[in-house]
Design a protein around this motif. Sequence first.
Motif, PDB file in Angstrom:
ATOM      1  N   ARG A  37       3.148 -49.672 -81.246  1.00  0.00           N
ATOM      2  CA  ARG A  37       2.918 -51.116 -81.308  1.00  0.00           C
ATOM      3  C   ARG A  37       2.980 -51.741 -79.921  1.00  0.00           C
ATOM      4  O   ARG A  37       3.741 -51.289 -79.058  1.00  0.00           O
ATOM      5  CB  ARG A  37       3.967 -51.788 -82.212  1.00  0.00           C
ATOM      6  N   CYS A  38       2.179 -52.769 -79.738  1.00  0.00           N
ATOM      7  CA  CYS A  38       2.237 -53.536 -78.496  1.00  0.00           C
ATOM      8  C   CYS A  38       3.632 -54.140 -78.359  1.00  0.00           C
ATOM      9  O   CYS A  38       4.127 -54.798 -79.281  1.00  0.00           O
ATOM     10  CB  CYS A  38       1.173 -54.633 -78.509  1.00  0.00           C
ATOM     11  N   ARG A  39       4.266 -53.916 -77.233  1.00  0.00           N
ATOM     12  CA  ARG A  39       5.633 -54.394 -77.050  1.00  0.00           C
ATOM     13  C   ARG A  39       5.712 -55.919 -77.015  1.00  0.00           C
ATOM     14  O   ARG A  39       6.733 -56.504 -77.387  1.00  0.00           O
ATOM     15  CB  ARG A  39       6.207 -53.812 -75.755  1.00  0.00           C
ATOM     16  N   LYS A  40       4.651 -56.568 -76.625  1.00  0.00           N
ATOM     17  CA  LYS A  40       4.677 -58.021 -76.501  1.00  0.00           C
ATOM     18  C   LYS A  40       4.434 -58.722 -77.828  1.00  0.00           C
ATOM     19  O   LYS A  40       5.200 -59.616 -78.217  1.00  0.00           O
ATOM     20  CB  LYS A  40       3.639 -58.476 -75.476  1.00  0.00           C
ATOM     21  N   CYS A  41       3.382 -58.329 -78.565  1.00  0.00           N
ATOM     22  CA  CYS A  41       3.025 -59.070 -79.779  1.00  0.00           C
ATOM     23  C   CYS A  41       3.248 -58.268 -81.062  1.00  0.00           C
ATOM     24  O   CYS A  41       3.035 -58.788 -82.147  1.00  0.00           O
ATOM     25  CB  CYS A  41       1.581 -59.543 -79.704  1.00  0.00           C
ATOM     26  N   PRO A  89      -5.802 -56.041 -78.484  1.00  0.00           N
ATOM     27  CA  PRO A  89      -6.812 -56.951 -79.050  1.00  0.00           C
ATOM     28  C   PRO A  89      -6.226 -58.279 -79.516  1.00  0.00           C
ATOM     29  O   PRO A  89      -6.976 -59.229 -79.725  1.00  0.00           O
ATOM     30  CB  PRO A  89      -7.386 -56.157 -80.222  1.00  0.00           C
ATOM     31  N   LYS A  90      -4.913 -58.353 -79.664  1.00  0.00           N
ATOM     32  CA  LYS A  90      -4.290 -59.588 -80.145  1.00  0.00           C
ATOM     33  C   LYS A  90      -3.826 -60.482 -79.001  1.00  0.00           C
ATOM     34  O   LYS A  90      -4.216 -61.642 -78.913  1.00  0.00           O
ATOM     35  CB  LYS A  90      -3.123 -59.268 -81.066  1.00  0.00           C
ATOM     36  N   CYS A  91      -2.989 -59.931 -78.084  1.00  0.00           N
ATOM     37  CA  CYS A  91      -2.412 -60.768 -77.031  1.00  0.00           C
ATOM     38  C   CYS A  91      -3.048 -60.555 -75.664  1.00  0.00           C
ATOM     39  O   CYS A  91      -2.687 -61.219 -74.691  1.00  0.00           O
ATOM     40  CB  CYS A  91      -0.904 -60.544 -76.940  1.00  0.00           C
ATOM     41  N   GLY A 148       5.515 -47.817 -71.160  1.00  0.00           N
ATOM     42  CA  GLY A 148       6.256 -49.020 -70.801  1.00  0.00           C
ATOM     43  C   GLY A 148       5.758 -50.271 -71.487  1.00  0.00           C
ATOM     44  O   GLY A 148       6.451 -51.294 -71.502  1.00  0.00           O
ATOM     45  N   LYS A 149       4.567 -50.211 -72.088  1.00  0.00           N
ATOM     46  CA  LYS A 149       3.977 -51.374 -72.775  1.00  0.00           C
ATOM     47  C   LYS A 149       3.965 -51.199 -74.292  1.00  0.00           C
ATOM     48  O   LYS A 149       3.469 -52.070 -75.005  1.00  0.00           O
ATOM     49  CB  LYS A 149       2.533 -51.573 -72.293  1.00  0.00           C
ATOM     50  N   ILE A 150       4.546 -50.092 -74.761  1.00  0.00           N
ATOM     51  CA  ILE A 150       4.417 -49.720 -76.168  1.00  0.00           C
ATOM     52  C   ILE A 150       5.788 -49.424 -76.769  1.00  0.00           C
ATOM     53  O   ILE A 150       6.664 -48.858 -76.122  1.00  0.00           O
ATOM     54  CB  ILE A 150       3.518 -48.476 -76.320  1.00  0.00           C
ATOM     55  N   ASP A 151       5.965 -49.818 -78.025  1.00  0.00           N
ATOM     56  CA  ASP A 151       7.150 -49.423 -78.801  1.00  0.00           C
ATOM     57  C   ASP A 151       6.723 -48.415 -79.856  1.00  0.00           C
ATOM     58  O   ASP A 151       5.705 -48.587 -80.524  1.00  0.00           O
ATOM     59  CB  ASP A 151       7.795 -50.640 -79.487  1.00  0.00           C
ATOM     60  N   GLU A 152       7.544 -47.385 -79.996  1.00  0.00           N
ATOM     61  CA  GLU A 152       7.297 -46.370 -81.012  1.00  0.00           C
ATOM     62  C   GLU A 152       8.135 -46.712 -82.242  1.00  0.00           C
ATOM     63  O   GLU A 152       9.358 -46.760 -82.176  1.00  0.00           O
ATOM     64  CB  GLU A 152       7.680 -44.990 -80.468  1.00  0.00           C
ATOM     65  N   VAL A 153       7.483 -46.977 -83.365  1.00  0.00           N
ATOM     66  CA  VAL A 153       8.152 -47.422 -84.584  1.00  0.00           C
ATOM     67  C   VAL A 153       7.972 -46.360 -85.656  1.00  0.00           C
ATOM     68  O   VAL A 153       6.841 -46.033 -86.027  1.00  0.00           O
ATOM     69  CB  VAL A 153       7.593 -48.770 -85.079  1.00  0.00           C
TER      70      VAL A 153
END
Length: 326
Positions: A198-202, A261-263, A292-297
Amino acid sequence: MSLLDKVPGDLRLYIGGLFTLRRKAALQDCGITHILSILRLPLDKELFESYVHEVVEADDVDDENLLEHFPACNKFIQEGLDAGGGVLVHCAMGKSRSATIICAYLTQRNNISPHDALSQLREARPFCEPNDGFMKQLELYHAMCTPENVDETPAYQRWLYEREVELSRACGQAPEAEKIRFEDEHEKESSAADFELRCRKCRRALATSQYLVNHKKRKETNPGGQASRQTDGCSHYFLDPLSWMRPELEQGKLDGRLECPKCKTNVGKYAWQGMQCSCGDWVVPGISLAKGKIDEVKSRPPGAVNLGIRMPPSMGRKPGPGQQNL
């Protein structure tokens, strides 16, 4: 070099070269009724007047696609044998192209590996040797369980895509837009994903573990040239092309950046000619998301949608007096 050899076993299946066609007596002695020609040369039609004849135009080069012809060739061979006749498969020398087709038939008919099929064929014709590209196609055909329709097989479609990427790379170009295979638009053969990226920001989901491209981490070497230890960790996730990347990947650029594509945050990059990972390995093509820009869920297991959610007190209890209509 023998002009005509019978494939070991109880089948009336033969392999030969181009000059075999002019040995009418030998063909008659073997009861040949069907001839399958695997070559791209002008052929004298008079040579085939008394036979059921089929031609597959192909060159003996590694990047020739013989795989697409395997099912039709198998059918032709089987129909000839079922009719009670003898079948000759030939190319120019009876070494590579014709050997590949017969190996494909033996692999499908006897449910054996291509290497076992080739070993069987070499008992009669020792110099048979499909080129490296044809051997890889035979191995893929076997891995796909020898389907009757290879065109609709995901593994074959992916193989075609990889060939297109390699050809474009050799020409120093990006693949044509219509040739790019976006993996999430095709049915995956594997089970459910283990985790999401997932995008870490949005928090927008960008990929799942199903679309990760595995690569080998290189071992570091000391000044003496001996391996010392294996490099730990990679700073990127490498992926197959996914549909949200379409606006960028279809621009025809050799490399560029990938935005959420979202933020619209810069979350990764791509390079069709390949990219070196921080672990030292090269990945071709290189399509990556920066860790560094991604979260692993971690994905939830099936049936665990409501885990960890507190339910209202009324859930699971019978309604009290006067509550039936609430």
